[in-house]
Design a protein around this motif. Structure first.
Motif, PDB file in Angstrom:
ATOM      1  N   GLN A   1     147.621  28.208 -38.026  1.00  0.00           N
ATOM      2  CA  GLN A   1     147.706  27.423 -39.252  1.00  0.00           C
ATOM      3  C   GLN A   1     148.798  26.374 -39.105  1.00  0.00           C
ATOM      4  OE1 GLN A   1     148.540  30.244 -42.327  1.00  0.00           O
ATOM      5  NE2 GLN A   1     146.419  30.928 -42.470  1.00  0.00           N
ATOM      6  N   ALA A   2     148.646  25.288 -39.845  1.00  0.00           N
ATOM      7  CA  ALA A   2     149.644  24.218 -39.841  1.00  0.00           C
ATOM      8  C   ALA A   2     149.580  23.482 -41.167  1.00  0.00           C
ATOM      9  CB  ALA A   2     149.384  23.256 -38.690  1.00  0.00           C
ATOM     10  N   GLN A   3     150.611  22.723 -41.453  1.00  0.00           N
ATOM     11  CA  GLN A   3     150.647  21.822 -42.613  1.00  0.00           C
ATOM     12  C   GLN A   3     150.512  20.403 -42.075  1.00  0.00           C
ATOM     13  OE1 GLN A   3     150.300  23.901 -45.448  1.00  0.00           O
ATOM     14  NE2 GLN A   3     151.689  22.486 -46.392  1.00  0.00           N
ATOM     15  N   VAL A   4     149.597  19.638 -42.626  1.00  0.00           N
ATOM     16  CA  VAL A   4     149.365  18.263 -42.185  1.00  0.00           C
ATOM     17  C   VAL A   4     149.708  17.332 -43.330  1.00  0.00           C
ATOM     18  CG1 VAL A   4     147.657  16.626 -41.323  1.00  0.00           C
ATOM     19  CG2 VAL A   4     147.515  19.031 -40.660  1.00  0.00           C
ATOM     20  N   THR A   5     150.553  16.349 -43.060  1.00  0.00           N
ATOM     21  CA  THR A   5     150.922  15.342 -44.049  1.00  0.00           C
ATOM     22  C   THR A   5     150.426  13.996 -43.570  1.00  0.00           C
ATOM     23  OG1 THR A   5     152.887  16.572 -44.708  1.00  0.00           O
ATOM     24  CG2 THR A   5     152.840  14.234 -45.264  1.00  0.00           C
ATOM     25  N   MET A   6     149.713  13.328 -44.428  1.00  0.00           N
ATOM     26  CA  MET A   6     149.208  11.997 -44.115  1.00  0.00           C
ATOM     27  C   MET A   6     150.014  10.989 -44.924  1.00  0.00           C
ATOM     28  SD  MET A   6     146.926  13.030 -42.028  1.00  0.00           S
ATOM     29  CE  MET A   6     146.122  11.519 -41.623  1.00  0.00           C
ATOM     30  N   ARG A   7     150.388   9.906 -44.266  1.00  0.00           N
ATOM     31  CA  ARG A   7     151.185   8.873 -44.907  1.00  0.00           C
ATOM     32  C   ARG A   7     150.419   7.555 -44.891  1.00  0.00           C
ATOM     33  NH1 ARG A   7     156.182  10.588 -45.986  1.00  0.00           N
ATOM     34  NH2 ARG A   7     156.877  12.465 -44.965  1.00  0.00           N
ATOM     35  N   GLY A   8     150.775   6.692 -45.825  1.00  0.00           N
ATOM     36  CA  GLY A   8     150.129   5.385 -45.925  1.00  0.00           C
ATOM     37  C   GLY A   8     150.765   4.374 -44.986  1.00  0.00           C
ATOM     38  N   ASP A   9     150.320   3.139 -45.073  1.00  0.00           N
ATOM     39  CA  ASP A   9     150.815   2.072 -44.202  1.00  0.00           C
ATOM     40  C   ASP A   9     152.303   1.814 -44.364  1.00  0.00           C
ATOM     41  OD1 ASP A   9     148.269   1.766 -43.276  1.00  0.00           O
ATOM     42  OD2 ASP A   9     147.799   0.061 -44.569  1.00  0.00           O
ATOM     43  N   HIS A  10     152.841   2.087 -45.540  1.00  0.00           N
ATOM     44  CA  HIS A  10     154.250   1.819 -45.800  1.00  0.00           C
ATOM     45  C   HIS A  10     155.110   3.072 -45.744  1.00  0.00           C
ATOM     46  CE1 HIS A  10     153.359  -2.314 -46.676  1.00  0.00           C
ATOM     47  NE2 HIS A  10     152.377  -1.920 -47.458  1.00  0.00           N
ATOM     48  N   GLY A  11     154.572   4.170 -45.227  1.00  0.00           N
ATOM     49  CA  GLY A  11     155.354   5.378 -45.020  1.00  0.00           C
ATOM     50  C   GLY A  11     155.337   6.381 -46.148  1.00  0.00           C
TER      51      GLY A  11
END
Length: 169
Positions: A62-72
């Motif tokens: 298992q893992a935690q995935v964080t997605m960020r936008g173009d500006h962080g």
């Protein structure tokens, strides 16, 4: 998208997966930025010798995935089921060439890259959404920035030179 456990992925997670190039992944430790390839509603990450370092991901489930936008700014954080794809399996034969073809700055053709991954023991992991994304009150309120590491290169800063003395009243 529905996985084998019957969990329905949210439209937001589906959309960020389709557009992903980099994801912040935490497999029991601090999150690290990893290059990833979106394939079939999941993210595929390669790590190991000659590739990016992903501490703990090769052996994680298992893992935690964080997605960020173009500006962080954070868009969404979601739990992922980690599945390692092993060389010689049917999944390896289909996924590895697709990921190798998307690999930027690869040395040599995709077939040679896939062979190197298998020979050097690189981990090819599939990160599949496995639960509700964190939202609202569940998101951390702090910055999540890691404190700077101790280093011998750090030294006390000198006071700036002054040509004349400034009197205060």
């Amino acid at each position: 998208m529905t996985d084998e456990d019957g969990w329905n992925s949210t439209p937001l997670v589906d959309e960020v997966i389709k557009k992903a190039a980099v994801a912040w992944v935490s497999a029991g430790g601090p999150a690290v930025a990893l290059w990833c390839a979106p394939l079939e509603g999941a993210l595929v990450v390669v790590s190991g010798p000659g590739e990016q370092a992903a501490p703990g991901l090769a052996d994680a489930t298992q893992a935690q995935v964080t997605m960020r936008g173009d500006h962080g700014g954070r868009i969404v954080t979601w739990p992922a089921r980690v599945t390692r794809v092993r060389p010689g399996t049917e999944d390896w034969e289909t996924l590895a060439p697709l990921v190798a073809a998307k690999r930027l700055n690869a040395t040599g053709p995709a077939a040679e890259l896939v062979r190197r991954w298998a020979d050097e023991g690189c981990a090819l992991n599939r990160l599949t959404p496995a639960g509700e994304p964190l939202a609202g009150d569940a998101l951390p309120t702090g910055s999540l920035a890691e404190p700077p590491r101790e280093s011998l290169a750090v030294r006390a800063t000198r006071r700036p030179f002054r040509l004349h003395r400034v009197r205060r009243r």
